[in-house]
Design a protein around this motif. Structure first.
Motif, PDB file in Angstrom:
ATOM      1  N   ALA A   1       6.932  -5.671  -0.383  1.00  0.00           N
ATOM      2  CA  ALA A   1       7.047  -6.815   0.521  1.00  0.00           C
ATOM      3  C   ALA A   1       7.452  -6.300   1.898  1.00  0.00           C
ATOM      4  O   ALA A   1       8.287  -5.396   2.014  1.00  0.00           O
ATOM      5  N   TYR A   2       6.872  -6.902   2.941  1.00  0.00           N
ATOM      6  CA  TYR A   2       7.099  -6.452   4.305  1.00  0.00           C
ATOM      7  C   TYR A   2       7.319  -7.646   5.233  1.00  0.00           C
ATOM      8  O   TYR A   2       6.742  -8.714   5.026  1.00  0.00           O
ATOM      9  N   LYS A   3       8.115  -7.429   6.252  1.00  0.00           N
ATOM     10  CA  LYS A   3       8.051  -8.330   7.394  1.00  0.00           C
ATOM     11  C   LYS A   3       6.705  -8.140   8.086  1.00  0.00           C
ATOM     12  O   LYS A   3       6.157  -7.035   8.120  1.00  0.00           O
ATOM     13  N   LYS A   4       6.201  -9.198   8.662  1.00  0.00           N
ATOM     14  CA  LYS A   4       4.914  -9.118   9.336  1.00  0.00           C
ATOM     15  C   LYS A   4       4.919  -8.059  10.430  1.00  0.00           C
ATOM     16  O   LYS A   4       3.942  -7.312  10.607  1.00  0.00           O
ATOM     17  N   VAL A   5       6.029  -7.935  11.160  1.00  0.00           N
ATOM     18  CA  VAL A   5       6.096  -6.993  12.264  1.00  0.00           C
ATOM     19  C   VAL A   5       5.954  -5.551  11.787  1.00  0.00           C
ATOM     20  O   VAL A   5       5.468  -4.687  12.530  1.00  0.00           O
ATOM     21  N   VAL A   6       6.330  -5.286  10.542  1.00  0.00           N
ATOM     22  CA  VAL A   6       6.229  -3.925  10.018  1.00  0.00           C
ATOM     23  C   VAL A   6       4.777  -3.524   9.833  1.00  0.00           C
ATOM     24  O   VAL A   6       4.345  -2.475  10.328  1.00  0.00           O
ATOM     25  N   ILE A   7       4.017  -4.369   9.133  1.00  0.00           N
ATOM     26  CA  ILE A   7       2.635  -3.977   8.832  1.00  0.00           C
ATOM     27  C   ILE A   7       1.750  -4.015  10.078  1.00  0.00           C
ATOM     28  O   ILE A   7       0.677  -3.410  10.093  1.00  0.00           O
ATOM     29  N   LYS A   8       2.188  -4.716  11.120  1.00  0.00           N
ATOM     30  CA  LYS A   8       1.424  -4.715  12.365  1.00  0.00           C
ATOM     31  C   LYS A   8       1.714  -3.479  13.213  1.00  0.00           C
ATOM     32  O   LYS A   8       1.061  -3.258  14.237  1.00  0.00           O
ATOM     33  N   ASN A   9       2.686  -2.666  12.793  1.00  0.00           N
ATOM     34  CA  ASN A   9       3.072  -1.513  13.595  1.00  0.00           C
ATOM     35  C   ASN A   9       2.997  -0.204  12.826  1.00  0.00           C
ATOM     36  O   ASN A   9       3.566   0.805  13.272  1.00  0.00           O
ATOM     37  N   VAL A  10       2.338  -0.193  11.679  1.00  0.00           N
ATOM     38  CA  VAL A  10       2.078   1.056  10.973  1.00  0.00           C
ATOM     39  C   VAL A  10       0.573   1.211  10.807  1.00  0.00           C
ATOM     40  O   VAL A  10      -0.156   0.230  10.636  1.00  0.00           O
ATOM     41  N   ASP A  11       0.113   2.444  10.890  1.00  0.00           N
ATOM     42  CA  ASP A  11      -1.305   2.746  10.750  1.00  0.00           C
ATOM     43  C   ASP A  11      -1.504   3.466   9.427  1.00  0.00           C
ATOM     44  O   ASP A  11      -1.068   4.608   9.254  1.00  0.00           O
ATOM     45  N   VAL A  12      -2.133   2.780   8.476  1.00  0.00           N
ATOM     46  CA  VAL A  12      -2.329   3.340   7.139  1.00  0.00           C
ATOM     47  C   VAL A  12      -3.729   3.937   7.082  1.00  0.00           C
ATOM     48  O   VAL A  12      -4.723   3.212   7.120  1.00  0.00           O
ATOM     49  N   SER A  13      -3.809   5.259   6.985  1.00  0.00           N
ATOM     50  CA  SER A  13      -5.109   5.928   6.961  1.00  0.00           C
ATOM     51  C   SER A  13      -5.085   7.026   5.915  1.00  0.00           C
ATOM     52  O   SER A  13      -4.061   7.281   5.274  1.00  0.00           O
ATOM     53  N   GLY A  14      -6.233   7.704   5.746  1.00  0.00           N
ATOM     54  CA  GLY A  14      -6.292   8.772   4.760  1.00  0.00           C
ATOM     55  C   GLY A  14      -5.965   8.245   3.382  1.00  0.00           C
ATOM     56  O   GLY A  14      -6.602   7.340   2.865  1.00  0.00           O
TER      57      GLY A  14
END
Length: 327
Positions: free
Chosen positions: A159-172
């Motif tokens: 579970a995440y705050k919305k601001v967290v997932i908008k500021n991480v780049d999930v790649s690879g």
């Protein structure tokens, strides 16, 4: 909107209807406003057709379909760009994660103020040899290198705050390290919660033992990026200067020895120290150039996504020109 549920999946047609109904029951019983976003990562079964059917019957269901299989990290990245909920819940599409955990996860984010809560599957129903033991070793290494004391980095239920997932780049293949990425981005209120883990009801796992090798390599990548990602010259330049200095000292010693101490001795090219000095200075120069080139790349790179979307459902950012008609 209270909650966004993001579900990456690959060939899970048997599970989707049951999972959807289970999530809806939880949302309705708690009076949450919600959206369910399925990301079809290139399924070859009827998963996408079922997602379309669910979307037609429930306007809260949204979907993204990849043109082919790109991996879980890319699926999560695409989902994170689209979600609108205050709290974002991720879970797998195989029914091994329980939607009954959602209310408590939501409460920990909203009322307790956590940035991220990671699920911890204390009791697992996977093969001991194939998953449990490698997972324990992998999580031990992840804790030591990352400094985050989580028991289960790879649990899909988070579970995440919305601001967290908008500021991480999930790649690879970095999906298992989202807590580490969040910490590196400046979100420090991270904890874990023991969650139910259920035996797989349909089909078989899509992940093999090689994921742990890839996971450890990705962990080293994250460690490097967190330490030197914004200043690679500090690492490569320092190593280059050190190596060049060692080689220069060897060369200076050889020169002084030949000119003043033992001028009648062996030729410089007959002494192994000569080649050691030469190789060391060359390697030092290469390290320095690697750092310089990496700095240049960082300053000139442009953001791009390494996946292609075939279709979207019920998403406000949909652009017809970006969809590929597969029919």
């Amino acid at each position: 909107m209270n909650i966004s549920v993001v579900i990456p999946l690959l060939n899970e047609q048997e599970s989707l209807q049951e999972l959807h109904d289970w999530i809806v029951r939880v949302m309705q019983s708690n009076q949450y406003s919600y959206e369910i976003l399925f990301i079809d990562d290139g399924s070859t079964d009827a998963s996408w057709e079922l997602i379309e059917h669910l979307s037609n019957s429930n306007p809260n269901v949204k979907g993204i379909r990849f043109l082919r299989n790109y991996g879980k990290s890319q699926a999560l990245n695409a989902g994170f760009l689209e979600v609108e909920g205050d709290v974002v819940i991720t879970m797998d599409g195989d029914l091994q994660d329980s939607p009954d955990e959602i209310p408590e996860l939501y409460d920990l984010i909203i009322n307790e103020g956590y940035d991220l809560i990671s699920g911890w599957k204390k009791v697992r129903y996977d093969s001991i040899i194939a998953k449990n033991l490698p997972s324990k070793l992998f999580n031990w290494a992840a804790r030591k290198i990352s400094g985050l004391h989580l028991h289960d980095f790879n649990c899909g239920l988070k579970a995440y705050k919305k601001v967290v997932i908008k500021n991480v780049d999930v790649s690879g293949e970095m999906h298992r390290y989202i807590p580490v990425l969040a910490k590196n981005a400046g979100f420090y209120k991270i904890d874990e919660k023991p969650v139910q883990h259920q035996a797989r009801k349909y089909g078989k796992t899509k992940f093999g033992a090689e994921r742990f090798i890839h996971g450890l390599l990705d962990l080293l990548t994250i460690w490097f990026i967190s330490k030197f990602g914004k200043r690679p010259m500090h690492l490569f330049g320092a190593m280059g200067i050190l190596m060049f200095f060692i080689g220069f000292c060897f060369a200076g010693y050889l020169g002084i020895d030949k000119l003043f101490i033992n001028p009648e001795g062996r030729l410089l090219t007959e002494r192994p120290q000569f080649y050691l000095a030469m190789v060391t200075m060359i390697i030092g120069t290469q390290f320095f150039l690697a750092g310089f080139i990496t700095e240049m790349i960082l300053r000139s790179k442009q953001d791009h996504k390494n996946y292609k979307i075939a279709h979207k459902l019920n998403l406000s950012s949909i652009q017809n020109s970006n969809n590929i008609n597969l029919t």
